[in-house]
Scaffold this motif. Structure first.
Motif, PDB file in Angstrom:
ATOM      1  N   GLU A  78     -13.572  -6.398  -5.269  1.00 27.22           N
ATOM      2  CA  GLU A  78     -12.655  -5.346  -5.717  1.00 27.22           C
ATOM      3  C   GLU A  78     -13.325  -3.983  -5.608  1.00 27.22           C
ATOM      4  OE1 GLU A  78      -8.901  -5.500  -8.371  1.00 27.22           O
ATOM      5  OE2 GLU A  78     -10.662  -6.095  -9.510  1.00 27.22           O
ATOM      6  N   ALA A  79     -14.591  -3.917  -5.989  1.00 25.19           N
ATOM      7  CA  ALA A  79     -15.321  -2.660  -5.851  1.00 25.19           C
ATOM      8  C   ALA A  79     -15.423  -2.244  -4.384  1.00 25.19           C
ATOM      9  CB  ALA A  79     -16.719  -2.813  -6.448  1.00 25.19           C
ATOM     10  N   LYS A  80     -15.603  -3.227  -3.514  1.00 29.75           N
ATOM     11  CA  LYS A  80     -15.785  -2.943  -2.093  1.00 29.75           C
ATOM     12  C   LYS A  80     -14.499  -2.492  -1.411  1.00 29.75           C
ATOM     13  CE  LYS A  80     -17.439  -5.146   2.192  1.00 29.75           C
ATOM     14  NZ  LYS A  80     -18.025  -6.380   2.768  1.00 29.75           N
ATOM     15  N   TYR A  81     -13.387  -3.118  -1.772  1.00 30.41           N
ATOM     16  CA  TYR A  81     -12.149  -2.892  -1.012  1.00 30.41           C
ATOM     17  C   TYR A  81     -11.073  -2.078  -1.744  1.00 30.41           C
ATOM     18  CZ  TYR A  81     -13.997  -6.659   1.939  1.00 30.41           C
ATOM     19  OH  TYR A  81     -14.774  -7.429   2.767  1.00 30.41           O
ATOM     20  N   SER A  82     -11.298  -1.736  -3.020  1.00 33.14           N
ATOM     21  CA  SER A  82     -10.218  -1.156  -3.821  1.00 33.14           C
ATOM     22  C   SER A  82      -9.664   0.133  -3.235  1.00 33.14           C
ATOM     23  CB  SER A  82     -10.691  -0.913  -5.259  1.00 33.14           C
ATOM     24  OG  SER A  82     -11.775  -0.007  -5.291  1.00 33.14           O
ATOM     25  N   LYS A  83     -10.521   1.031  -2.743  1.00 26.73           N
ATOM     26  CA  LYS A  83     -10.028   2.305  -2.217  1.00 26.73           C
ATOM     27  C   LYS A  83      -9.175   2.096  -0.974  1.00 26.73           C
ATOM     28  CE  LYS A  83      -9.628   6.779  -1.679  1.00 26.73           C
ATOM     29  NZ  LYS A  83      -8.698   6.783  -0.546  1.00 26.73           N
ATOM     30  N   ALA A  84      -9.661   1.290  -0.044  1.00 26.36           N
ATOM     31  CA  ALA A  84      -8.910   1.038   1.185  1.00 26.36           C
ATOM     32  C   ALA A  84      -7.601   0.317   0.885  1.00 26.36           C
ATOM     33  CB  ALA A  84      -9.747   0.220   2.162  1.00 26.36           C
ATOM     34  N   LEU A  85      -7.637  -0.604  -0.065  1.00 19.88           N
ATOM     35  CA  LEU A  85      -6.431  -1.358  -0.389  1.00 19.88           C
ATOM     36  C   LEU A  85      -5.407  -0.496  -1.128  1.00 19.88           C
ATOM     37  CD1 LEU A  85      -7.786  -4.877  -1.381  1.00 19.88           C
ATOM     38  CD2 LEU A  85      -6.741  -4.153   0.769  1.00 19.88           C
ATOM     39  N   THR A  86      -5.875   0.463  -1.900  1.00 25.52           N
ATOM     40  CA  THR A  86      -4.939   1.385  -2.559  1.00 25.52           C
ATOM     41  C   THR A  86      -4.121   2.142  -1.524  1.00 25.52           C
ATOM     42  OG1 THR A  86      -6.342   1.662  -4.514  1.00 25.52           O
ATOM     43  CG2 THR A  86      -4.745   3.405  -4.069  1.00 25.52           C
ATOM     44  N   ASP A  87      -4.787   2.594  -0.476  1.00 27.06           N
ATOM     45  CA  ASP A  87      -4.076   3.293   0.606  1.00 27.06           C
ATOM     46  C   ASP A  87      -3.070   2.354   1.282  1.00 27.06           C
ATOM     47  OD1 ASP A  87      -5.597   5.511   0.049  1.00 27.06           O
ATOM     48  OD2 ASP A  87      -7.078   5.127   1.620  1.00 27.06           O
ATOM     49  N   LYS A  88      -3.466   1.112   1.470  1.00 24.45           N
ATOM     50  CA  LYS A  88      -2.561   0.156   2.119  1.00 24.45           C
ATOM     51  C   LYS A  88      -1.383  -0.195   1.212  1.00 24.45           C
ATOM     52  CE  LYS A  88      -5.841  -1.925   5.356  1.00 24.45           C
ATOM     53  NZ  LYS A  88      -5.083  -1.514   6.566  1.00 24.45           N
ATOM     54  N   GLU A  89      -1.608  -0.215  -0.086  1.00 24.91           N
ATOM     55  CA  GLU A  89      -0.508  -0.485  -1.011  1.00 24.91           C
ATOM     56  C   GLU A  89       0.567   0.594  -0.918  1.00 24.91           C
ATOM     57  OE1 GLU A  89      -2.364  -0.965  -4.802  1.00 24.91           O
ATOM     58  OE2 GLU A  89      -2.787  -3.092  -4.473  1.00 24.91           O
ATOM     59  N   VAL A  90       0.137   1.831  -0.758  1.00 22.81           N
ATOM     60  CA  VAL A  90       1.104   2.919  -0.577  1.00 22.81           C
ATOM     61  C   VAL A  90       1.914   2.693   0.693  1.00 22.81           C
ATOM     62  CG1 VAL A  90       1.375   5.392  -0.186  1.00 22.81           C
ATOM     63  CG2 VAL A  90      -0.299   4.589  -1.856  1.00 22.81           C
ATOM     64  N   GLN A  91       1.235   2.261   1.761  1.00 22.10           N
ATOM     65  CA  GLN A  91       1.933   1.996   3.018  1.00 22.10           C
ATOM     66  C   GLN A  91       2.944   0.868   2.877  1.00 22.10           C
ATOM     67  OE1 GLN A  91      -0.645   1.449   6.448  1.00 22.10           O
ATOM     68  NE2 GLN A  91      -2.140   2.894   5.628  1.00 22.10           N
ATOM     69  N   ILE A  92       2.548  -0.221   2.239  1.00 26.67           N
ATOM     70  CA  ILE A  92       3.475  -1.335   2.045  1.00 26.67           C
ATOM     71  C   ILE A  92       4.689  -0.867   1.255  1.00 26.67           C
ATOM     72  CG2 ILE A  92       3.795  -3.645   1.081  1.00 26.67           C
ATOM     73  CD1 ILE A  92       0.760  -4.055   1.311  1.00 26.67           C
ATOM     74  N   PHE A  93       4.425  -0.162   0.190  1.00 30.63           N
ATOM     75  CA  PHE A  93       5.469   0.317  -0.697  1.00 30.63           C
ATOM     76  C   PHE A  93       6.464   1.195   0.064  1.00 30.63           C
ATOM     77  CE2 PHE A  93       7.053   2.785  -4.376  1.00 30.63           C
ATOM     78  CZ  PHE A  93       7.234   1.769  -5.301  1.00 30.63           C
ATOM     79  N   VAL A  94       5.957   2.179   0.780  1.00 31.67           N
ATOM     80  CA  VAL A  94       6.821   3.142   1.475  1.00 31.67           C
ATOM     81  C   VAL A  94       7.561   2.485   2.640  1.00 31.67           C
ATOM     82  CG1 VAL A  94       6.837   5.224   2.904  1.00 31.67           C
ATOM     83  CG2 VAL A  94       5.471   5.157   0.805  1.00 31.67           C
ATOM     84  N   LYS A  95       6.830   1.813   3.508  1.00 28.21           N
ATOM     85  CA  LYS A  95       7.450   1.279   4.721  1.00 28.21           C
ATOM     86  C   LYS A  95       8.419   0.136   4.429  1.00 28.21           C
ATOM     87  CE  LYS A  95       3.741   2.724   7.842  1.00 28.21           C
ATOM     88  NZ  LYS A  95       2.713   2.308   8.827  1.00 28.21           N
ATOM     89  N   SER A  96       8.091  -0.674   3.448  1.00 27.48           N
ATOM     90  CA  SER A  96       8.975  -1.798   3.119  1.00 27.48           C
ATOM     91  C   SER A  96      10.260  -1.331   2.452  1.00 27.48           C
ATOM     92  CB  SER A  96       8.254  -2.797   2.202  1.00 27.48           C
ATOM     93  OG  SER A  96       7.137  -3.353   2.846  1.00 27.48           O
ATOM     94  N   ILE A  97      10.171  -0.277   1.663  1.00 26.19           N
ATOM     95  CA  ILE A  97      11.360   0.228   0.972  1.00 26.19           C
ATOM     96  C   ILE A  97      12.249   1.040   1.903  1.00 26.19           C
ATOM     97  CG2 ILE A  97      12.136   1.842  -0.827  1.00 26.19           C
ATOM     98  CD1 ILE A  97       9.816   0.867  -2.541  1.00 26.19           C
ATOM     99  N   THR A  98      11.653   1.754   2.840  1.00 28.30           N
ATOM    100  CA  THR A  98      12.433   2.681   3.673  1.00 28.30           C
ATOM    101  C   THR A  98      12.874   2.093   5.012  1.00 28.30           C
ATOM    102  OG1 THR A  98      10.403   3.629   4.620  1.00 28.30           O
ATOM    103  CG2 THR A  98      11.286   4.681   2.645  1.00 28.30           C
ATOM    104  N   CYS A  99      12.403   0.904   5.357  1.00 27.57           N
ATOM    105  CA  CYS A  99      12.820   0.332   6.652  1.00 27.57           C
ATOM    106  C   CYS A  99      14.277  -0.141   6.584  1.00 27.57           C
ATOM    107  CB  CYS A  99      11.900  -0.825   7.047  1.00 27.57           C
ATOM    108  SG  CYS A  99      12.061  -2.301   6.011  1.00 27.57           S
ATOM    109  N   LYS A 100      14.855  -0.422   7.734  1.00 32.14           N
ATOM    110  CA  LYS A 100      16.213  -0.954   7.771  1.00 32.14           C
ATOM    111  C   LYS A 100      16.213  -2.364   7.179  1.00 32.14           C
ATOM    112  CE  LYS A 100      17.531   1.706  11.868  1.00 32.14           C
ATOM    113  NZ  LYS A 100      17.975   1.645  13.292  1.00 32.14           N
ATOM    114  N   PRO A 101      17.266  -2.755   6.474  1.00 33.28           N
ATOM    115  CA  PRO A 101      17.309  -4.091   5.871  1.00 33.28           C
ATOM    116  C   PRO A 101      17.021  -5.211   6.859  1.00 33.28           C
ATOM    117  CG  PRO A 101      19.102  -2.754   5.028  1.00 33.28           C
ATOM    118  CD  PRO A 101      18.445  -1.945   6.108  1.00 33.28           C
TER     119      PRO A 101
END
Length: 526
Positions: free
Chosen positions: A468-491
């Motif tokens: 978690e210490a090693k990957y938390s920063k990179a994964l936080t950025d990816k969580e934003v991407q999942i959140f945004v792209k999954s919500i805004t894509c076409k159904p």
């Protein structure tokens, strides 16, 4: 025998005089609580202390009547010059990371982010506070207690002083009751009713806003993504084992994907703020609520009623008949309104390894644990910040917008060893807390009780999860991407988009974290 000033003094007497003088100087130099006029003035040392800057108009986070009181009552008697270092609340993680990397973090720093703690521990960036607490923090240890202190202990090392959390409620869901009344609609009790209410807000526009109406809003602020969607998404999760609850990432917990799919539906139907992807610090979120554009939102259970940022107060100014109420519509498959509540600890108070003032830092926190100190830091002065007391509880708290600048306060950020006002019992604590929300006391109490309904503690490990210490920063950025792209894509593209992003997320460290947590969970159970 020696002669001095014409008098004869024995060697024995001379040694005794010198010994007395040296001992006297030493005892004065060791004092930490008070000084006398006859003592030689100490050379002041500087103690830097982090403080949140919440951008309160007219209020200086690093220079106010309370910081001056701290200097007078703790700093001056102990030969310590306190320097408060403001950090914007919404940028605390990024700012602290920068300061830690540069060895310039305040002597007294803090964070709510446990992943950040893992990282600092792994990199050897924190001071072991165990012996310092034994030597200089006896009052503080008694105040916090061993159970709570253990939340700051990893692998047998006391890396942090965990603040005592008085109020454990965490998340809340809110809706415009005045909009419901105008549409003659009941308070939604289920997810389906919530959805139908959002549709009515858009189609019937009770606020007469036209294209500006926002039935439901969220933000992509990394520190607030979870806060503005939590109660909704939790309700979609299916029942899982304790080990899975401790180990699995949200994105792969059964049911969570369907929660994101529901938000995708809201977005594509115009029921979710179309501009949320641009709101990277949460400020637009706050502005939209305060200006009366938003029908429903999720945040901290008390967020709209706080003096700062004062959303409900500002909304009343803009829309006099407005009424924000707490609701609890999201039930899971078992009929429960599942949500998380805070663990008994609040923020983690740390002393960076680079600090040369660890002793002074612990002395400062120890002094803060005195009842009279906490009362002042958490309430201010009677007649200035509040007008009366009831059962020993300050009441009629005066909001900052009604106080002159030199009397404005931000209580929660200076009494850092405790999160919330403590008066000895749950009932008194809730009552006392409600007084901090003038004009919204009843709504605060209702929101607090709702937030604890079916709420459970967040999982916590007693050891560092290195992945978690090693990957938390990179994964936080990816969580934003999942959140945004999954919500805004076409159904039609949702499954492909979500699955692809989550697969990349798990390969980029998510799976390693899960595997290490499973091993840690099994070790804890042994």
């Amino acid at each position: 025998m020696k002669k001095r000033f014409g008098k004869v003094i024995s060697t024995t007497l001379l040694v005794a005089m010198l010994t007395t003088a040296i001992t006297g100087c030493g005892s004065q130099g060791d004092k930490t609580d008070d000084t006398t006029a006859s003592e030689k003035p100490k050379e002041m040392v500087e103690l830097t202390v982090e403080v949140f800057d919440r951008s309160t108009p007219g209020y200086q986070a690093d220079k106010n009547f309370q910081t001056e009181w701290i200097q007078k009552n703790f700093g001056d008697p102990n030969g310590i010059k306190l320097k408060f270092v403001p950090v914007l609340r919404g940028q605390e993680v990024e700012k602290l990371n920068v300061l830690m990397a540069a060895n310039q973090a305040p002597d007294v720093s803090f964070t709510y982010n446990e992943g950040l703690m893992y990282n600092y521990i792994k990199n050897g960036g924190l001071t072991d506070l165990g012996k310092l607490l034994d030597e200089h923090g006896k009052d503080l240890k008694a105040y916090l207690g061993d159970t709570l202190l253990n939340y700051g202990n990893w692998g047998g090392v006391q890396y942090a002083v965990p603040a005592k959390r008085v109020m454990e409620a965490c998340f809340g869901t809110f809706i415009r009751k005045d909009w419901l009344d105008k549409l003659n609609m009941p308070v939604p009790q289920t997810t389906d009713e919530f959805y139908n209410t959002l549709k009515a807000f858009k189609e019937k526009d009770p606020g007469k806003l036209g294209e500006k109406v926002i039935p439901f809003t969220i933000t992509v602020d990394p520190n607030n993504i979870n806060w503005t969607s939590h109660t909704l998404l939790e309700s979609f999760k299916t029942s899982i084992s304790e080990e899975d609850r401790y180990s699995m990432r949200n994105w792969v917990i059964p049911g969570f994907k369907e929660g994101i799919r529901f938000m995708n539906k809201l977005y594509n139907e115009g029921l979710l703020n179309k501009q949320f992807v641009l709101d990277k610090d949460g400020k637009q979120y706050e502005k939209d609520v305060a200006q009366g554009k938003v029908g429903a939102f999720i945040q901290s259970y008390d967020f709209p009623y706080r003096i700062t940022p004062g959303l409900a107060t500002e909304l009343k100014k803009n829309v006099p008949d407005s009424d924000i109420i707490p609701i609890d519509p999201f039930k899971n498959s078992e009929g429960k309104n599942i949500k998380m509540k805070y663990n008994p600890n609040g923020l983690f108070i740390i002393v960076p390894k680079s600090s040369k003032r660890a002793v002074e830092a612990i002395k400062y926190l120890n002094w803060m644990s005195k009842p009279e100190v906490l009362k002042f830091l958490q309430n201010g002065n009677k007649g200035d910040q509040y007008t009366d007391e009831q059962d020993g509880i300050p009441m009629n708290v005066i909001s900052n917008d009604k106080l002159p600048d030199d009397k404005k306060a931000n209580y929660i950020d200076l009494s850092i060893i405790v999160n919330g006002k403590e008066f000895g019992s749950t009932e008194k604590n809730i009552k006392a807390a409600s007084f901090g929300y003038p004009g919204f006391e009843d709504k605060f109490t209702e929101a607090y009780n709702i937030a604890l309904t079916d709420a459970g503690y967040m999982p916590r490990f007693d050891r560092v999860i290195e992945a978690e210490a090693k990957y938390s920063k990179a994964l936080t950025d990816k969580e934003v991407q999942i959140f945004v792209k999954s919500i805004t894509c076409k159904p039609a593209d949702f499954d492909k988009t979500y699955n692809s992003l989550v697969q990349d997320y798990m390969k980029s460290g998510g799976q390693q974290i899960e595997d290490e947590k499973r091993a840690a969970f099994k070790a804890m159970k042994k």
